[in-house]
Design a protein around this motif. Structure first.
Motif, short mmCIF file in Angstrom:
data_model
loop_
_atom_site.label_atom_id
_atom_site.label_comp_id
_atom_site.label_asym_id
_atom_site.label_seq_id
_atom_site.Cartn_x
_atom_site.Cartn_y
_atom_site.Cartn_z
N ASN A 91 0.70 -1.06 -0.13
CA ASN A 91 0.02 0.06 0.20
C ASN A 91 0.91 1.20 0.13
O ASN A 91 2.13 1.16 0.09
N ARG A 128 -4.52 1.35 -1.58
CA ARG A 128 -3.60 0.42 -2.34
C ARG A 128 -3.40 1.19 -3.58
O ARG A 128 -4.05 2.16 -4.22
N ARG B 225 -4.00 -8.62 -5.16
CA ARG B 225 -2.96 -7.84 -4.30
C ARG B 225 -1.82 -7.44 -5.26
O ARG B 225 -1.46 -6.24 -5.13
N ASP B 230 -7.38 -3.63 -3.28
CA ASP B 230 -7.85 -4.17 -1.96
C ASP B 230 -8.06 -5.88 -2.11
O ASP B 230 -8.79 -6.47 -3.26
#
Lengths: 356, 235
Positions: A91, A128, B225, B230
């Motif tokens: 992230n 993200r 990912r 998310d």
């Protein structure tokens, strides 16, 4: 102080460059495919030149003869890539902290907070990377490169992949960083306005060779060498200070050594220093002070030099105060006005033709 | 519902397949990385060699294993003399046979995922201070994870179904090397045992399907990912 003296062959393409960059922002300027990216990759250590040497503040980072090649990570340079290259599996916060995972020396948390604040990253930290916009990506990439307090920041066309509003937004962030962080930067670009706004020095690159290097005004004006013409449209670059702003007309008055210029734009403040680019083909010459014309800038000067450019064009250099303004006119116009060096002329420049 | 005997067979099968994957994973990852990233002479030869078990008759592979790992074999003799390990006619031998047979599938999946990684991300990691190992563990490995999971599950499922090489190498010993397919084969030889064989067929189908389904869940999560989205909510 970074000094580069390298030679490298990539198929038919040959890079052979020697230049030095001091503090502040140094631009590597040239068309796409001129070898700028290769050069910055050599500075970063991602590419190994065939011969030559690269030194930074007296430390040898690369020396072909002595077999020295310091690994990219050990150079402690930050690198911002054109496409951001954020790690998709991490992230935003983890991307920012990535360099800290490999740091032996301690980085103050105040530095991290300052960076996050300067780049307005606070709200993005938990996001993200796949959900970020182009501009947000580049802001994160900037933060990531700066997080471990690098000794030098390398930027490879960081704005090239952005649309115009985003480009101007990131350009403002870069100007802030330039002011707030006392960090030397190498900025690769093919956009004149980015160089004019950010750079202190410029290295002009064409076909893998250094054509000229030095002060932005001198090199970008193509003043001394005329070599700039091969790479971009020449003219003059003038540094001035904003004297007054007329918000109702959207015009600003800029003073420089030799006079005043009126230009369009009001997104800056009085007392700001800025550079103005005057394209040679946008400048007309007159022997007398014209009246009743729409042209906002009429500067009196003396012809310094006349240079023929091919059969049809003449480049006239006019000294206005200490500044040289260039005008490209036809050979016929020169004949009709019987222009000679030493003559007093008026340079006519439309306010709307000025770039900054 | 499931008899004790059937449980024992399933347990043995899972045990053999599990060990088989453990054996082939490090080697598979290494070979996949070499084939994906390095250029060297003899690369196409290595590539062909890795794929051999896919096209050879399994009996041939089993025989070759017997020659190498058998108690008279070169490696088998050495293993027994130095470590006291015997693999021929043991369940560990069944795992080795499965590992060899499933190796090409594992390498293929991993190689494809390593090849698809943007190497510019690894260059970026280098400029941020990561060394060779740092780049491998923080960038390459996480980004290759979907392919690695796929490779592991394919190899695991292939091991559950391994028959030819296993029966040649370690024979068909109940409680030691008799995995699901071997047990089904044995029951088929016994007159009147078809219903029992059929039950094992159904069980075999369920176990394999469960393995593939689990992997699908894992892989799609890992893929999201890797794409930087998310894991829970999709936009």
């Amino acid at each position: 102080m970074l000094s580069v003296n390298v030679e490298h062959r990539l198929g038919a393409f040959h890079v052979k460059a020697q230049f030095e960059c001091g503090g502040g922002v140094s631009a590597l300027f040239g068309r796409s495919g001129s070898g700028k990216t290769s050069l910055i990759n050599m500075i970063a250590g991602l590419m190994k030149p065939e011969s030559g040497s690269i030194r930074f503040n007296g430390e040898t980072l690369f020396d072909a003869k002595r077999g020295i090649h310091v690994a990219p990570g050990a150079r402690q340079f930050g690198y911002v890539f054109q496409e951001g290259r954020l790690f998709p599996h991490l992230n935003v916060q983890q991307n920012l902290e990535y360099a800290l995972w490999f740091q032996k020396r301690k980085v103050q948390s105040s530095h991290q907070n300052t960076l996050i604040e300067l780049l307005d990253l606070g709200l993005l930290l938990k996001r993200r990377v796949g959900h970020l916009s182009g501009g947000e990506r580049q802001r994160v990439a900037l933060g990531r490169a700066l997080m471990a307090q690098p000794r030098l920041l390398l930027l490879d066309e960081p704005l090239a992949a952005l649309d115009e509003p985003k480009r101007l937004e990131i350009l403002r962030y870069l100007q802030t960083l330039r002011k707030e962080m006392k960090l030397p930067m190498i900025y690769v670009s093919h956009a004149v306005d980015e160089v004019l706004r950010l750079a202190d020095q410029v290295v002009l690159i064409s076909a893998g060779q250094v054509l000229a290097s030095g002060e932005v005004e001198a090199v970008m004006g193509g003043a001394l060498t005329g070599l700039g013409e091969k790479v971009f449209e020449g003219g003059a670059v003038i540094q001035g200070v904003v004297q007054a702003i007329d918000p109702s007309d959207g015009l600003a008055t800029v003073t420089f050594d030799g006079g005043q210029l009126t230009l369009v734009g009001h997104n800056f403040c009085v007392a700001d220093t800025l550079r103005v680019r005057i394209r040679a083909r946008e400048v007309a010459l007159s022997l007398t002070q014209p009246e009743n014309v729409s042209i906002q800038n009429i500067l009196q000067g003396r012809i310094e030099r006349l240079e023929h450019q091919g059969q049809t064009h003449v480049l006239v250099s006019v000294a206005v105060g200490t500044v040289l303004i260039r005008s490209r006119i036809t050979v016929r116009a020169m004949r009709q006005l019987q222009l000679q060096s030493g003559m007093t002329v008026f340079a006519l420049i439309k306010a709307v033709s000025l770039d900054r | 519902m499931i008899t004790e005997q059937e449980w024992a067979i399933i347990q043995l099968s899972l045990q053999v397949a599990g060990l088989s994957v453990l054996i082939s994973l490090p080697a598979g990852l290494f070979v996949a990385y070499c084939l994906a990233r390095w250029e060297f002479t003899g690369k196409s030869f290595i590539d062909a060699f890795v794929h051999l078990p896919l096209v050879l008759p399994p009996v041939v592979v089993g025989y070759a294993l017997l020659v190498v790992f058998g108690q008279q074999g070169v490696l088998g003799h050495w293993l027994e003399a130095h470590w006291g390990w015997v693999v021929a006619f043991r369940w560990t031998g069944a795992a080795i046979a499965s590992a060899v047979m499933s190796f090409p599938l594992m390498v293929r999946a991993m190689r494809l995922s390593i090849e698809s990684i943007d190497q510019r991300l690894e260059a970026a990691a280098k400029t941020l201070g990561a060394g060779v190992l740092g780049v491998w563990f923080t960038v390459t490995l996480p980004l290759a994870l979907p392919g690695i999971i796929t490779g592991v599950v394919l190899a695991f499922a292939r091991s559950l179904g391994e028959f030819g090489a296993t029966i040649t190498f370690v024979s068909n010993i109940p409680g030691e090397t008799q995995t699901l397919p071997l047990a089904i084969y044995s029951l088929w030889q016994v007159p009147g045992a078809e219903p029992a064989a059929f039950r094992l067929c159904i069980l075999s189908l369920l176990v394999s399907f469960a393995a593939l389904w689990f992997s699908q869940v894992f892989v799609s999560q890992a893929q999201r990912r890797v794409r930087g989205q998310d894991a829970i909510s999709e936009r």
